[in-house]
Design an enzyme around this catalytic site. Structure first.
Site, mmCIF file in Angstrom:
data_model
loop_
_atom_site.group_PDB
_atom_site.id
_atom_site.type_symbol
_atom_site.label_atom_id
_atom_site.label_comp_id
_atom_site.label_asym_id
_atom_site.label_seq_id
_atom_site.Cartn_x
_atom_site.Cartn_y
_atom_site.Cartn_z
ATOM 1 N NE ARG A 59 -12.952 -29.441 -8.262
ATOM 2 C CZ ARG A 59 -14.107 -29.300 -8.770
ATOM 3 N NH1 ARG A 59 -14.561 -30.946 -8.986
ATOM 4 N NH2 ARG A 59 -14.873 -29.057 -8.797
ATOM 5 C CD GLN A 91 -24.139 -25.521 -14.715
ATOM 6 O OE1 GLN A 91 -23.634 -25.994 -15.972
ATOM 7 N NE2 GLN A 91 -23.898 -24.066 -14.811
ATOM 8 C CB VAL A 93 -18.967 -27.966 -6.076
ATOM 9 C CG1 VAL A 93 -19.778 -28.964 -6.733
ATOM 10 C CG2 VAL A 93 -17.407 -28.148 -6.599
ATOM 11 C CG ASP A 94 -16.742 -22.006 -5.647
ATOM 12 O OD1 ASP A 94 -18.001 -21.464 -4.907
ATOM 13 O OD2 ASP A 94 -16.582 -21.777 -7.169
ATOM 14 C CG HIS A 109 -23.747 -29.535 -10.510
ATOM 15 N ND1 HIS A 109 -22.825 -29.284 -12.248
ATOM 16 C CD2 HIS A 109 -24.456 -30.189 -11.844
ATOM 17 C CE1 HIS A 109 -23.999 -29.396 -13.275
ATOM 18 N NE2 HIS A 109 -25.442 -29.745 -12.538
ATOM 19 C CB CYS A 120 -27.453 -42.951 7.096
ATOM 20 S SG CYS A 120 -26.354 -42.032 7.096
ATOM 21 N N GLY A 175 -20.581 -17.225 -16.649
ATOM 22 C CA GLY A 175 -19.546 -17.617 -16.607
ATOM 23 C C GLY A 175 -19.924 -19.778 -16.903
ATOM 24 C CG ASN A 201 -19.765 -17.530 -21.089
ATOM 25 O OD1 ASN A 201 -19.325 -17.873 -19.466
ATOM 26 N ND2 ASN A 201 -18.868 -18.170 -21.770
ATOM 27 C CG LEU A 202 -14.044 -14.751 -21.228
ATOM 28 C CD1 LEU A 202 -13.765 -13.497 -20.323
ATOM 29 C CD2 LEU A 202 -12.444 -16.314 -20.845
HETATM 30 P P1 OAD Z 1 -17.326 -24.763 -17.973
HETATM 31 O O1 OAD Z 1 -15.618 -24.697 -17.744
HETATM 32 O O2 OAD Z 1 -17.651 -25.975 -18.366
HETATM 33 O O3 OAD Z 1 -17.664 -22.814 -18.934
HETATM 34 C C1 OAD Z 1 -16.970 -22.428 -18.346
HETATM 35 C C2 OAD Z 1 -17.637 -20.846 -18.754
HETATM 36 O O4 OAD Z 1 -17.219 -19.895 -18.193
HETATM 37 C C3 OAD Z 1 -16.800 -20.677 -20.443
HETATM 38 O O5 OAD Z 1 -17.851 -20.230 -20.694
HETATM 39 C C4 OAD Z 1 -15.971 -20.011 -20.220
HETATM 40 O O6 OAD Z 1 -15.725 -18.570 -21.748
HETATM 41 C C5 OAD Z 1 -15.835 -18.529 -19.178
HETATM 42 N N1 OAD Z 1 -15.129 -17.429 -18.663
HETATM 43 C C6 OAD Z 1 -14.277 -18.235 -17.856
HETATM 44 N N2 OAD Z 1 -13.631 -17.380 -17.542
HETATM 45 C C7 OAD Z 1 -15.112 -16.400 -17.026
HETATM 46 C C8 OAD Z 1 -14.410 -15.212 -16.433
HETATM 47 N N3 OAD Z 1 -13.700 -14.375 -15.874
HETATM 48 N N4 OAD Z 1 -15.617 -14.347 -16.067
HETATM 49 C C9 OAD Z 1 -17.036 -14.632 -17.141
HETATM 50 N N5 OAD Z 1 -17.213 -15.876 -17.476
HETATM 51 C C10 OAD Z 1 -15.764 -16.952 -17.707
HETATM 52 O O7 OAD Z 1 -17.956 -24.422 -16.320
HETATM 53 P P2 OAD Z 1 -19.486 -24.611 -16.591
HETATM 54 O O8 OAD Z 1 -20.397 -24.128 -17.657
HETATM 55 O O9 OAD Z 1 -19.171 -24.625 -14.739
HETATM 56 O O10 OAD Z 1 -20.506 -30.407 -13.478
HETATM 57 O O11 OAD Z 1 -19.303 -26.813 -16.324
HETATM 58 C C11 OAD Z 1 -20.861 -27.235 -16.616
HETATM 59 C C12 OAD Z 1 -20.882 -27.938 -15.515
HETATM 60 O O12 OAD Z 1 -19.814 -29.328 -16.148
HETATM 61 C C13 OAD Z 1 -19.858 -28.072 -13.741
HETATM 62 O O13 OAD Z 1 -20.633 -27.642 -13.246
HETATM 63 C C14 OAD Z 1 -19.670 -29.258 -14.034
HETATM 64 C C15 OAD Z 1 -18.983 -29.516 -15.338
HETATM 65 O O14 OAD Z 1 -18.674 -31.022 -15.247
HETATM 66 C C16 OAD Z 1 -20.548 -31.159 -12.731
HETATM 67 O O15 OAD Z 1 -19.418 -31.814 -12.051
HETATM 68 C C17 OAD Z 1 -21.316 -32.334 -12.309
#
Ligand code: OAD
Length: 232
Positions: A59, A91, A93-94, A109, A120, A175, A201-202
Site C-alpha cells: 500500500r 481517516q 493514511v495516504d 489513523h 522507542c 467519502g 458521499n457517493l
Molecule cells: P469505507 O470504505 O468504509 O467507505 C468509503 C465511502 O466512500 C463509502 O461510503 C463509499 O460510498 C464512498 N465513496 C466511494 N467512492 C466515492 C467517490 N468517488 N466519491 C465520494 N464517495 C465515495 O472507508 P472509510 O469510511 O474511510 O480504518 O473507512 C473508515 C476506516 O475503516 C478506515 O480509516 C480504516 C477502515 O477500517 C482503519 O484501518 C483503522
C-alpha cells in the site's frame, strides 16, 4: 454561509477513490480482499508480522504512484483561502491532502509514509519497505512497524479533534461510510455542540441520518462545488 467561521472536515477513503486507491467497504474493497483481524490489529501483527508488513509495504508503494484528484485540490484551495479556522481530519493514511497543498491536516489513523518504532516510540518519515526489518534511525532497534492505527488502538490527537469540533460552526463529512468509531460519532458530537452538518458521499452512508444535509455524488464533483459555495 455568512455565519460560518470555523469548519471541521472529516475525510475517508471515498475522497481518494478517484485517485485509484481502494476503499475498504465498497465491492472489491480492501476488507473483501483481506481479513481485518489479520492485517489491521496488534494481534494479527504479533501472529504474522511478515504478512502485515507485506500488506502495508504494497500500500505504501501504491500510494506513491497516484495523484491527488479535484476533491483534494478543492480542499487545498479552501485551506489556502479560508480565513476562519479549518481542520481537515482524515481517516486516510495516504498523503494526498498534503500533496494537493493542504496544510491544516490531521491524520487520525496514522500515515503510510511514516514508520513507528515499537521500542522507542519515535515516528519517522518512511517511503521504503519495512519487510526487511530495517533499524530504527533513532534507537537502532529492528522494531519498526507501519505508523497506522489498528483496530483496538487509540486514534491520534483526539483532544485536538474534539477541541476543533467544539468550536466548529460547520462539520462536513466526505467519502466515509460512517462505520468506524470514533470518527463515525463526530457528526453527533458536532451537532450537540451546535455545528451545522453536511455529508458529501457517493451514496447515503450508515450515518446519513445524523446529517442535516446529505448530497450524493462523486467527491471530484461535490467537493469543488461545495468549496466554491464556501468561498463565494
Ligand atoms: P469505507 O470504505 O468504509 O467507505 C468509503 C465511502 O466512500 C463509502 O461510503 C463509499 O460510498 C464512498 N465513496 C466511494 N467512492 C466515492 C467517490 N468517488 N466519491 C465520494 N464517495 C465515495 O472507508 P472509510 O469510511 O474511510 O480504518 O473507512 C473508515 C476506516 O475503516 C478506515 O480509516 C480504516 C477502515 O477500517 C482503519 O484501518 C483503522
Amino acid at each position: 454561509m455568512e455565519s460560518i467561521r470555523n469548519i471541521v472536515v472529516l475525510t475517508g477513503a471515498g475522497i481518494s477513490a478517484e485517485s485509484g486507491i481502494d476503499t475498504f467497504r465498497d465491492a472489491g474493497g480492501l476488507w473483501e480482499q483481506h481479513r481485518v483481524e489479520d492485517v489491521a490489529t496488534p494481534e494479527g501483527f504479533a501472529r504474522d508480522p511478515q504478512l502485515v508488513q507485506r500488506f502495508y509495504d504494497a500500500r505504501r508503494e501504491a500510494v506513491q504512484q497516484v495523484e491527488p484528484n479535484p476533491a483534494h485540490d478543492a480542499l487545498a484551495l479552501l485551506d489556502r483561502q479560508w480565513e476562519g479556522e479549518l481542520l481537515i481530519v482524515t481517516q486516510n493514511v495516504d498523503d494526498l491532502h498534503e500533496r494537493a497543498g493542504a496544510s491544516r491536516v490531521l491524520h487520525m489513523h496514522g500515515e503510510l509514509l511514516s514508520a513507528l518504532c515499537s521500542a522507542c516510540e519515535a515516528r519517522h518519515k518512511w517511503s521504503e519497505p519495512l519487510l526487511g526489518q530495517p533499524a530504527c534511525p533513532g534507537c537502532g532497534e529492528q522494531a519498526l512497524r507501519p505508523d497506522v492505527v489498528w483496530f483496538g488502538e487509540m486514534p491520534y490527537e483526539m483532544d485536538r479533534i474534539y477541541a476543533a469540533l467544539r468550536r466548529a460552526d460547520l462539520f462536513v463529512s466526505i467519502g466515509t461510510s460512517g462505520a468506524v468509531y470514533p470518527a463515525a460519532g463526530f457528526v453527533r458530537d458536532a451537532r450537540e455542540m451546535g455545528a451545522r452538518t453536511l455529508e458529501l458521499n457517493l451514496e447515503r452512508s450508515e450515518g446519513s441520518y445524523w446529517f442535516e444535509e446529505s448530497r450524493q455524488g462523486r467527491a471530484s464533483k461535490l467537493v469543488p462545488e461545495w468549496v466554491a459555495e464556501m468561498l463565494g
